[in-house]
Design an enzyme around this catalytic site. Sequence first.
Site, PDB file in Angstrom:
ATOM      1  N   ASP A   1       0.862  -1.175   0.000  1.00  0.00           N
ATOM      2  CA  ASP A   1       0.000   0.000   0.000  1.00  0.00           C
ATOM      3  C   ASP A   1       0.908   1.237   0.000  1.00  0.00           C
ATOM      4  O   ASP A   1       2.138   1.143   0.124  1.00  0.00           O
ATOM      5  CB  ASP A   1      -0.983  -0.017   1.183  1.00  0.00           C
ATOM      6  CG  ASP A   1      -2.223   0.817   0.862  1.00  0.00           C
ATOM      7  OD1 ASP A   1      -2.134   1.704  -0.013  1.00  0.00           O
ATOM      8  OD2 ASP A   1      -3.278   0.607   1.479  1.00  0.00           O
TER       9      ASP A   1
HETATM   10  C1  BGC Z   1      -5.062   3.206   0.047  1.00  0.00           C
HETATM   11  C2  BGC Z   1      -5.244   2.211  -1.060  1.00  0.00           C
HETATM   12  C3  BGC Z   1      -5.090   2.877  -2.390  1.00  0.00           C
HETATM   13  C4  BGC Z   1      -3.728   3.538  -2.443  1.00  0.00           C
HETATM   14  C5  BGC Z   1      -3.385   4.153  -3.790  1.00  0.00           C
HETATM   15  C6  BGC Z   1      -3.805   4.057  -0.133  1.00  0.00           C
HETATM   16  O1  BGC Z   1      -3.759   5.103   0.767  1.00  0.00           O
HETATM   17  O2  BGC Z   1      -5.019   2.531   1.277  1.00  0.00           O
HETATM   18  O3  BGC Z   1      -6.493   1.596  -0.944  1.00  0.00           O
HETATM   19  O4  BGC Z   1      -5.251   1.958  -3.437  1.00  0.00           O
HETATM   20  O5  BGC Z   1      -3.682   4.535  -1.447  1.00  0.00           O
HETATM   21  O6  BGC Z   1      -4.066   5.286  -4.044  1.00  0.00           O
END
Ligand code: BGC
Length: 749
Positions: A291
């Site tokens: 993530d």
């Molecule tokens: C979130 C994810 C997301 C990623 C990319 C993160 O902060 O937890 O769900 O896909 O950002 O934008």
Amino acid sequence: MEEKSIHYNQLDPAIESRVNDLLAKMTLSEKVGQLVQENPFEAVDWMAVMKQKALAEEQGLPFRFHQELRPDFEAILLAGRVGVINSAEVGIINQLQRKAVEGSHLHIPLLVGHDVIHGFRTVFPIPLAEACTWDPELIEQAAHAAAEEASACGINWVFSPMVDIARDPRWGRIAEGSGEDPFLGMAMAKAQVRGYQRDDLKSGRRMAACPKHYVGYGAVEAGRDYNTVDLSERTLRDVYLPPFKAAFEAGAGSTMSAFNEIGGVPGTCNPFTLRTILRQEWTWPGVVISDFNAIGELVQHGVAVDLKDASRLSILAGVDIDMESGGYARYLAELVEEKAVPIEVVDEAVRRVLRLKFGLGLFEHPYNEEGLAETIHLNAEFRSLALQAAHESMVLLKNNANLLPLKPGKNRIALIGPLADNRTDLLGTWAISGQAADVDTVLQGIRNYLPDSMLTSVQGCALTGTDPVDFSAAVAAAREADVVILVLGEGVAMSGEAHSRTHLGLPARQQELLDAVAAAGKPIVCVLMSGRPLVVPHLVEQVDALLAAWHGGIRAGQAVADILFGTVNPSGKLTASWPRAEGQIPVYYAHKSTGRPAESKGTTQFDVPFRSTHLDEPNAPAFGFGCGLSYTRFEYTDLVVETPSLPLEGTLAVSAAIKNTGERAGTEVVQLYIRDLVASVTRPVKELKGFTRVALQPGEEQRVRFELPVKELGFSGLDMSYIVEPGRFKVWIGPDSSQGLEGEFVVRP
Ligand code: BGC
């Protein structure tokens, strides 16, 4: 839609040989590049952008946001030092792809990932609401529409579906998933993966799915985002993992690891979840991406000394791509040279990334047709799909004396509330490419049914803020009306990532608005919009009818009006319980019995009054899993267990007759539950094992039959391996998790 069984662990030999050829030509730095997602844009003042966006929305203008490319990014691409970006601008994506494909040594195209969570430009209801349709075919079509729209902008990888089971409505991200149940979660996960990918991933008009967040993220303590998770291995295996497995079986070739720890080991460097389960047990060959910045955050977790150490832990545990922490870009080659990370580990990660790129056909057609998006976005088919999804997602929770549906032209209506004439908040969380200007408001929707002379609209109060409010205009409107429609609830910024709440009632001054309006004594219909189950016991008593409308996307306003005026008969059912009080959380239907269940009176030799209850509330939620009303009535009769005794390899067959005994056509979500009465480990008091939507004309009856292979009745046994145990089971066919026709069957040894 017919299910296609994809053997996710069988590799395509043609792709494998291309992957190996390419890998053999790559330098270490190029290999590392494939494992790096980096931001190609200059840093942005997000607060300023949000302000501009809000201003545009206020003026009903479309909002376009242009980001400037980093001046150093071209050189990075030419050197093959980045393999993944996140963008939604086709012109820029083409420009960057061209550098990577034509300028770099090995001509490897970029993965372009993006968060397309519930539609792209055509914004559908939030995923929690989509799940309340219990209509996987529709959700597949919605995901397909998103793939058509987003791929036309150059996006080839979607950070979706979010398949985290969520049993805590305080958690803001409950909005992004399917709710509390693994069986329903599996069905929705598969539907979304199929919709994004179909079986022609290579067509250039699809997106590779990335189920997230692997794993256990929905179980954060106190529902506070990013918080600690401490899950038993059995619950992990039986509740939280199944939707991921289902998504992989439907063909998802990637996953995103979760921010949270489980029992002391963060998801970003967890060898048990990432290696033992994914690679050894499931032999899954897909890509794991971290993530956002999660590798860097291992330092804050306190398991890594610094970013280099965090990078080492993550790659060794099995995170293939670093999403924007910069750790792999800076340290991975060095770690290999120092022999802290074997090159074979890097090679395997690169193989997985290349596999995904070949699988997407990116080497054959890396570029996108500019101008295509304009011909696809918001087309009539997608807009009507969004309307259908909004219709089916809304859940009627109360309808005293059949106040609904309203009869157009008969009642003078006072439409009151901060969400009545609102666009932005109806889009819901994670609607990055949605435009407020595209949204139908509830006011607009209602105007399609009523002349202006029969309608007064008053905002009443704002969604936020605690300053005193003058409710006199709202009260006056209520007094003049025959029926009040109050549109209340949460704003878009009250759910989603990092937006958890401890109080789940009406925000700001809305309860006072309701109190003031209720004093006018007119019948009240409440349309409650939210990104989560709310805790609103007082509201439930005060209003005559209650429709949970969620954040319903661009067609929400029209959908609300269609339901209130009876053009559409509501059919949605809840997929996450609505608690009576925050103190009940977590409250979910598939709980365990305990040794002293609430209803245990007379069932043990000691009839003790000490039971598993609270002193001040019953155990049941205010509105439980699977519940939702209709404008007609459905009667369940004649349960037939066709297989009262069956072998372990058998298939349970059970049916019941469902009749529409009311005056209107309607659709009922018929649900199948089972209970394993005695097992070597405790089992939930009920488990969903089947569902179907049945459309019935007034007076029409249909026999609904479910078939369920006994091998799907298993669980993680004493030694944690999946086991189906012989013995007695209960089975129910019913309208929700709290009622239904009950039968029994026995699984023979
Ligand atoms: C979130 C994810 C997301 C990623 C990319 C993160 O902060 O937890 O769900 O896909 O950002 O934008």
